[in-house]
Design an enzyme around this catalytic site. Structure first.
Site, PDB file in Angstrom:
ATOM      1  N   ASP A 161      -8.069  -5.535  -0.501  1.00 56.69           N
ATOM      2  CA  ASP A 161      -8.479  -6.361  -1.644  1.00 56.69           C
ATOM      3  C   ASP A 161      -8.171  -7.845  -1.452  1.00 56.69           C
ATOM      4  O   ASP A 161      -8.828  -8.694  -2.052  1.00 56.69           O
ATOM      5  CB  ASP A 161      -7.805  -5.839  -2.929  1.00 56.69           C
ATOM      6  CG  ASP A 161      -8.305  -4.452  -3.262  1.00 56.69           C
ATOM      7  OD1 ASP A 161      -9.516  -4.221  -3.149  1.00 56.69           O
ATOM      8  OD2 ASP A 161      -7.476  -3.576  -3.592  1.00 56.69           O
ATOM      9  N   HIS A 189       0.843  -1.191   0.000  1.00 58.46           N
ATOM     10  CA  HIS A 189       0.000   0.000   0.000  1.00 58.46           C
ATOM     11  C   HIS A 189       0.876   1.237   0.000  1.00 58.46           C
ATOM     12  O   HIS A 189       1.935   1.229   0.629  1.00 58.46           O
ATOM     13  CB  HIS A 189      -0.904   0.021   1.247  1.00 58.46           C
ATOM     14  CG  HIS A 189      -2.056   0.946   1.099  1.00 58.46           C
ATOM     15  ND1 HIS A 189      -1.971   2.278   1.411  1.00 58.46           N
ATOM     16  CD2 HIS A 189      -3.289   0.727   0.605  1.00 58.46           C
ATOM     17  CE1 HIS A 189      -3.126   2.837   1.125  1.00 58.46           C
ATOM     18  NE2 HIS A 189      -3.950   1.934   0.645  1.00 58.46           N
TER      19      HIS A 189
HETATM   20  C1  LIG Z   1      -0.396  -0.453  -3.971  1.00 54.52           C
HETATM   21  C2  LIG Z   1       0.962  -0.216  -4.606  1.00 54.52           C
HETATM   22  C3  LIG Z   1       0.782   0.332  -6.021  1.00 54.52           C
HETATM   23  C4  LIG Z   1       1.680   0.811  -3.762  1.00 54.52           C
HETATM   24  O1  LIG Z   1       2.975   0.800  -4.134  1.00 54.52           O
HETATM   25  P1  LIG Z   1       4.034   2.010  -3.992  1.00 54.52           P
HETATM   26  O2  LIG Z   1       4.046   2.522  -2.628  1.00 54.52           O
HETATM   27  O3  LIG Z   1       3.800   2.980  -5.096  1.00 54.52           O
HETATM   28  O4  LIG Z   1       5.338   1.221  -4.240  1.00 54.52           O
HETATM   29  P2  LIG Z   1       6.040   0.947  -5.632  1.00 54.52           P
HETATM   30  O5  LIG Z   1       5.093   0.521  -6.692  1.00 54.52           O
HETATM   31  O6  LIG Z   1       6.911   2.129  -5.913  1.00 54.52           O
HETATM   32  O7  LIG Z   1       6.918  -0.316  -5.232  1.00 54.52           O
HETATM   33  C5  LIG Z   1       8.055  -0.240  -4.349  1.00 54.52           C
HETATM   34  C6  LIG Z   1       8.764  -1.582  -4.356  1.00 54.52           C
HETATM   35  O8  LIG Z   1       7.945  -2.564  -3.713  1.00 54.52           O
HETATM   36  C7  LIG Z   1       7.617  -3.609  -4.623  1.00 54.52           C
HETATM   37  N1  LIG Z   1       6.217  -3.947  -4.444  1.00 54.52           N
HETATM   38  C8  LIG Z   1       5.198  -3.090  -4.185  1.00 54.52           C
HETATM   39  N2  LIG Z   1       4.055  -3.784  -4.101  1.00 54.52           N
HETATM   40  C9  LIG Z   1       4.367  -5.064  -4.304  1.00 54.52           C
HETATM   41  C10 LIG Z   1       3.596  -6.240  -4.334  1.00 54.52           C
HETATM   42  N3  LIG Z   1       2.285  -6.197  -4.150  1.00 54.52           N
HETATM   43  N4  LIG Z   1       4.224  -7.409  -4.547  1.00 54.52           N
HETATM   44  C11 LIG Z   1       5.554  -7.465  -4.732  1.00 54.52           C
HETATM   45  N5  LIG Z   1       6.337  -6.371  -4.732  1.00 54.52           N
HETATM   46  C12 LIG Z   1       5.738  -5.191  -4.514  1.00 54.52           C
HETATM   47  C13 LIG Z   1       7.851  -3.019  -6.019  1.00 54.52           C
HETATM   48  O9  LIG Z   1       8.108  -4.014  -6.971  1.00 54.52           O
HETATM   49  C14 LIG Z   1       9.028  -2.122  -5.773  1.00 54.52           C
HETATM   50  O10 LIG Z   1      10.175  -2.914  -5.713  1.00 54.52           O
HETATM   51  P3  LIG Z   1      11.591  -2.355  -6.271  1.00 54.52           P
HETATM   52  O11 LIG Z   1      11.895  -1.164  -5.394  1.00 54.52           O
HETATM   53  O12 LIG Z   1      12.497  -3.499  -6.079  1.00 54.52           O
HETATM   54  O13 LIG Z   1      11.348  -1.980  -7.703  1.00 54.52           O
HETATM   55  C15 LIG Z   1       1.755  -1.533  -4.675  1.00 54.52           C
HETATM   56  O14 LIG Z   1       2.021  -2.016  -3.379  1.00 54.52           O
HETATM   57  C16 LIG Z   1       1.078  -2.591  -5.521  1.00 54.52           C
HETATM   58  O15 LIG Z   1       1.229  -2.591  -6.757  1.00 54.52           O
HETATM   59  N6  LIG Z   1       0.327  -3.545  -4.879  1.00 54.52           N
HETATM   60  C17 LIG Z   1      -0.385  -4.546  -5.645  1.00 54.52           C
HETATM   61  C18 LIG Z   1      -1.673  -4.006  -6.196  1.00 54.52           C
HETATM   62  C19 LIG Z   1      -2.707  -3.811  -5.122  1.00 54.52           C
HETATM   63  O16 LIG Z   1      -2.943  -4.691  -4.318  1.00 54.52           O
HETATM   64  N7  LIG Z   1      -3.356  -2.658  -5.165  1.00 54.52           N
HETATM   65  C20 LIG Z   1      -4.394  -2.310  -4.230  1.00 54.52           C
HETATM   66  C21 LIG Z   1      -3.928  -1.224  -3.343  1.00 54.52           C
HETATM   67  S1  LIG Z   1      -5.082  -0.910  -2.046  1.00 54.52           S
END
Ligand SMILES: CC(C)(COP(=O)(O)OP(=O)(O)OC[C@H]1O[C@@H](n2cnc3c(N)ncnc32)[C@H](O)[C@@H]1OP(=O)(O)O)[C@@H](O)C(=O)NCCC(=O)NCCS
Length: 377
Positions: A313, A262
């Site tokens: 989710d 998140h």
């Molecule tokens: C929600 C989300 C977009 C927030 O992410 P964020 O704070 O923007 O973090 P980032 O996308 O910049 O990711 C940071 C790192 O964590 C990793 N990461 C983030 N979410 C991850 C996940 N669900 N599974 C595996 N790795 C994950 C990324 O690959 C990244 O790794 P890196 O630094 O080695 O490239 C992300 O956690 C995600 O994509 N989750 C899955 C989708 C989801 O469940 N969405 C519903 C949200 S309520």
């Protein structure tokens, strides 16, 4: 030519950026809607009461709730052309895209559409709250060659939706579990779809335009679309005996595991803990319990390997699957709850509006002059 000097700090994805003020909810110190902790609301209130709270700022009295429920129940129908539209859409249209189209079409039939006063926006929000579940259920049945089921006015938001979808009275346990999930989905501060709605209405566009845009933003798997992808994760893992090897290999391949992580909650999402109990309870037969066991294994490995925890989710996808609801309905169901939060933010934005128009850092070509087409080779 002079321009306003942009701020020199840039945060990709606007992480940590404060982009406005709100009294609707806060994620500081656990999630609270208008001051009430979500756990407290799940225990002591229904989704219908929470919808009123978000829209009107206070929990309703018995009389206020009755009047609100009656107004919403009376609006549980679609103009015939909107319903007819469903049978003209291609078979491959997804329920979320259909819902987006339905809200856009409904704008043409709403007499208040251009009125941005808070009173008109509350009337429109109540109507959309009533109409969105009808649109989801009617399209679901029409696209399967079944007759739509008429809404029942005496049923709650959750119960009426299940009734319209299935055509039979839902169980008390199903209604309670869905109701709690809708409370948890109703509002979440400046998330992507809510921010989209605020940006749209900051131009003084209307509520329907903002909700159409918000549904578009909700669709993506990094936001609302994740609840549909959760079952893909569980199915891909193959079940309890292969889950651990599968998740370790998926992480080694640097796959993103839907339902985890998140932007704001780094130590876990309080909503996921609340809904997990309902997902477990709904999965009472042995075939479904295996998915709970699989989920526990994936959670354990995600925590130990990535220090990453489930978001809402993760249990929601499993709960809806255990309730035997079709996967493409999950994100539309999120939307039929979040309409309350979106509308509350739209009304709040308009009450103290300033056009949302940020700046960017230019990374393109240096200044150059146009060569007439004949000289470009
Ligand atoms: C929600 C989300 C977009 C927030 O992410 P964020 O704070 O923007 O973090 P980032 O996308 O910049 O990711 C940071 C790192 O964590 C990793 N990461 C983030 N979410 C991850 C996940 N669900 N599974 C595996 N790795 C994950 C990324 O690959 C990244 O790794 P890196 O630094 O080695 O490239 C992300 O956690 C995600 O994509 N989750 C899955 C989708 C989801 O469940 N969405 C519903 C949200 S309520």
């Amino acid at each position: 030519m002079s321009t306003t000097a942009p701020s020199t700090t840039y945060s990709p994805g606007l992480e940590g950026v404060v982009a406005g003020e709100t009294a609707v909810s806060t994620v500081e110190d656990g999630l609270r809607y208008r001051g009430y902790a979500v756990g407290d609301l799940c225990e002591h209130a229904s989704f219908d009461e929470v919808a009123f709270l978000l829209l009107y700022g206070e929990l309703p009295t018995t009389t206020e709730l009755e009047a609100f429920r009656q107004r919403v129940a009376m609006a549980r129908r679609l103009p015939e052309p909107v319903r007819q539209l469903f049978s003209t859409l291609p078979k491959w249209s997804t329920p979320l895209d259909v819902l987006r189209t339905a809200v856009s079409a409904l704008a043409h039939f709403d007499q208040d559409v251009a009125d941005n006063s808070p009173e008109a926006n509350l009337r429109k929000a109540e109507r959309l709250l009533a109409q969105m579940p009808v649109a989801i259920a009617d399209h679901y049945r029409i696209s399967r060659g079944m007759q739509p089921v008429l809404a029942r006015q005496e049923l709650s938001h959750a119960a009426n939706f299940l009734y319209m979808l299935r055509g039979v009275e839902p169980s008390v346990a199903d209604v309670k579990a869905l109701d709690v999930s809708l409370i948890l989905y109703a509002e979440h501060e400046f998330n992507a779809s809510t921010f989209t709605a605020r940006v749209i209405v900051s131009t003084q566009a209307d509520l329907h335009a903002a909700i159409v845009g918000a549904i578009g933003a909700l669709k993506g798997p990094l936001h609302g679309g994740a609840n549909e992808k959760v079952m893909d994760v569980l199915l891909a893992s193959g079940g309890p005996s292969t889950a651990e090897a599968w998740i370790r290999a998926a992480l080694a391949r640097k796959e993103r595991i839907m339902g985890f992580g998140h932007r704001v909650y780094k130590a876990g999402d309080v909503r996921a803990g609340i809904l997990k109990a309902y997902a477990k309870q709904a999965a009472s037969d042995p075939g479904l319990l295996a998915w709970e066991e699989t989920a526990d294994t994936i959670e354990r490995v995600m925590a130990s390997e990535k220090n990453m925890h489930p978001n809402l989710d993760w249990p929601a996808g499993r709960l809806y699957h255990a309730m035997q609801l079709d996967i493409p309905l999950y994100t539309p169901m999120f939307a039929m709850s979040r309409i309350t939060g979106w509308a509350a933010h739209v009304i709040e934005q308009l009450a103290n509006n300033r056009l949302i128009r940020p700046r960017s850092i230019y990374k393109g070509q240096a200044a150059r002059v146009v060569k007439p087409i004949g000289e470009r080779g």
